[in-house]
Design a protein around this motif. Structure first.
Motif, PDB file in Angstrom:
ATOM      1  N   SER A   2     129.010  -7.494  64.790  1.00  0.00           N
ATOM      2  CA  SER A   2     129.457  -6.105  64.626  1.00  0.00           C
ATOM      3  C   SER A   2     128.759  -5.186  65.632  1.00  0.00           C
ATOM      4  O   SER A   2     129.124  -4.015  65.764  1.00  0.00           O
ATOM      5  N   GLY A   3     127.781  -5.733  66.351  1.00  0.00           N
ATOM      6  CA  GLY A   3     127.061  -4.923  67.338  1.00  0.00           C
ATOM      7  C   GLY A   3     127.649  -5.006  68.733  1.00  0.00           C
ATOM      8  O   GLY A   3     126.972  -4.698  69.714  1.00  0.00           O
ATOM      9  N   GLY A   4     128.888  -5.450  68.849  1.00  0.00           N
ATOM     10  CA  GLY A   4     129.553  -5.466  70.151  1.00  0.00           C
ATOM     11  C   GLY A   4     129.259  -6.684  71.010  1.00  0.00           C
ATOM     12  O   GLY A   4     129.360  -6.637  72.230  1.00  0.00           O
ATOM     13  N   TRP A   5     128.880  -7.796  70.388  1.00  0.00           N
ATOM     14  CA  TRP A   5     128.652  -9.056  71.128  1.00  0.00           C
ATOM     15  C   TRP A   5     129.945  -9.438  71.860  1.00  0.00           C
ATOM     16  O   TRP A   5     131.031  -9.268  71.303  1.00  0.00           O
ATOM     17  N   PRO A   6     129.849  -9.984  73.103  1.00  0.00           N
ATOM     18  CA  PRO A   6     131.064 -10.219  73.902  1.00  0.00           C
ATOM     19  C   PRO A   6     131.884 -11.457  73.512  1.00  0.00           C
ATOM     20  O   PRO A   6     132.080 -12.376  74.303  1.00  0.00           O
ATOM     21  N   VAL A   7     132.358 -11.471  72.266  1.00  0.00           N
ATOM     22  CA  VAL A   7     133.227 -12.574  71.827  1.00  0.00           C
ATOM     23  C   VAL A   7     134.608 -12.390  72.451  1.00  0.00           C
ATOM     24  O   VAL A   7     134.981 -11.286  72.835  1.00  0.00           O
ATOM     25  N   ARG A   8     135.360 -13.473  72.559  1.00  0.00           N
ATOM     26  CA  ARG A   8     136.735 -13.320  73.049  1.00  0.00           C
ATOM     27  C   ARG A   8     137.616 -14.458  72.552  1.00  0.00           C
ATOM     28  O   ARG A   8     137.146 -15.577  72.311  1.00  0.00           O
ATOM     29  N   VAL A   9     138.878 -14.118  72.379  1.00  0.00           N
ATOM     30  CA  VAL A   9     139.865 -15.134  72.029  1.00  0.00           C
ATOM     31  C   VAL A   9     140.253 -15.812  73.337  1.00  0.00           C
ATOM     32  O   VAL A   9     140.317 -15.174  74.386  1.00  0.00           O
ATOM     33  N   LEU A  10     140.440 -17.123  73.311  1.00  0.00           N
ATOM     34  CA  LEU A  10     140.712 -17.858  74.548  1.00  0.00           C
ATOM     35  C   LEU A  10     142.183 -17.729  74.973  1.00  0.00           C
ATOM     36  O   LEU A  10     143.059 -17.442  74.153  1.00  0.00           O
ATOM     37  N   ASP A  11     142.410 -17.956  76.249  1.00  0.00           N
ATOM     38  CA  ASP A  11     143.740 -17.752  76.842  1.00  0.00           C
ATOM     39  C   ASP A  11     144.826 -18.538  76.101  1.00  0.00           C
ATOM     40  O   ASP A  11     144.654 -19.734  75.838  1.00  0.00           O
ATOM     41  N   GLY A  12     145.896 -17.858  75.802  1.00  0.00           N
ATOM     42  CA  GLY A  12     147.065 -18.512  75.212  1.00  0.00           C
ATOM     43  C   GLY A  12     147.027 -18.637  73.703  1.00  0.00           C
ATOM     44  O   GLY A  12     148.051 -18.957  73.090  1.00  0.00           O
ATOM     45  N   VAL A  13     145.864 -18.388  73.098  1.00  0.00           N
ATOM     46  CA  VAL A  13     145.737 -18.611  71.650  1.00  0.00           C
ATOM     47  C   VAL A  13     146.627 -17.668  70.830  1.00  0.00           C
ATOM     48  O   VAL A  13     147.374 -18.128  69.951  1.00  0.00           O
TER      49      VAL A  13
END
Ligand SMILES: [Mg+2]
Length: 231
Positions: free
Chosen positions: A83-94
């Motif tokens: 919740s502190g803005g960690w750089p998570v990301r959904v992977l391409d195409g998901v």
């Protein structure tokens, strides 16, 4: 009915080390041990096994009580970290693949992941895709990845209201452990090279299909929903 069982870390999303950082913090807080997870293998293993390996290597008893204390502290820290803005990301195409699968009446999909359930959903929520999943199997359901599969299958059969043929079930993951868990139960396996392993490694591990990533929705859906194990 076709079933697709999806791994979480480095298959659907990248949590950019939030899990490891939260585990390190938990063990430091509880036992005063720094960098307890250095040298511990993460990819494709369950959270319980990962913590058990780290505690044992540091001479700390890997009792149920200690594992449960680490789990609680880990979840608390992971929630705060994400919740502190960690750089998570959904992977391409998901997102496109999940959208396509959710529109198919002849397919359903769920999770099979070594994450503890709450941790899996914290990570998926941070990427905005937690609402896509209705069933799954998590670290609470087995110590090894192979042990997670029957729970995922029974959850899927309850959700779909039908009996599934193993030949109609795909396990999708980024490590040889994912591939081995599917093969152990006679399921089909798609490996995706968005984690620590390349396409060649994953083919050598025996994946029925290995793709560089999930970005080619037509190709990936064609494999998962088609009749052939290879494009
Ligand atoms: Mg993974």
């Amino acid at each position: 009915m076709r079933l697709v069982l999806l791994d979480v870390d480095m298959t659907l999303i990248s949590a950019a080390g939030a899990g490891i950082a939260s585990l390190e913090g938990a063990v430091l807080e509880l036992f005063g041990v720094e960098r307890a997870f250095e040298g511990v293998e993460f990819a494709g293993r369950t959270d319980s096994m990962i913590v058990e390996s780290a505690l044992t290597a540091k001479g700390i008893e890997a009792s149920d009580g200690n594992l449960s204390r680490v789990r609680s502290e880990y979840i608390r820290r992971l929630s705060r970290t994400l919740s502190g803005g960690w750089p998570v990301r959904v992977l391409d195409g998901v997102p496109a693949l999940l959208e396509l699968l959710s529109q198919r009446k002849d397919a359903c999909f769920g999770l099979v992941t070594g994450n503890w359930k709450e941790g899996a959903f914290l990570k998926l929520a941070a990427c905005g895709i937690d609402g896509c999943f209705r069933f799954g199997s998590f670290a609470e359901s087995g110590r090894t990845r192979n042990e997670l599969i029957p729970h995922a299958l029974s959850g899927a059969e309850r959700f779909c209201g039908c009996t599934l043929d193993p030949g109609d079930v795909w396990v999708v993951g980024d490590t040889p452990h994912d591939v081995a868990s599917g093969k152990a139960w006679g399921l089909r396996t798609m490996a995706v090279a968005t984690g620590p392993y390349g396409v060649g490694d994953l083919e050598a591990a025996g994946a029925d299909a290995a793709v560089p990533d999930l970005s080619d929705t037509d190709l990936v859906a064609g494999i998962l929903l088609g009749r052939q194990g290879r494009p």
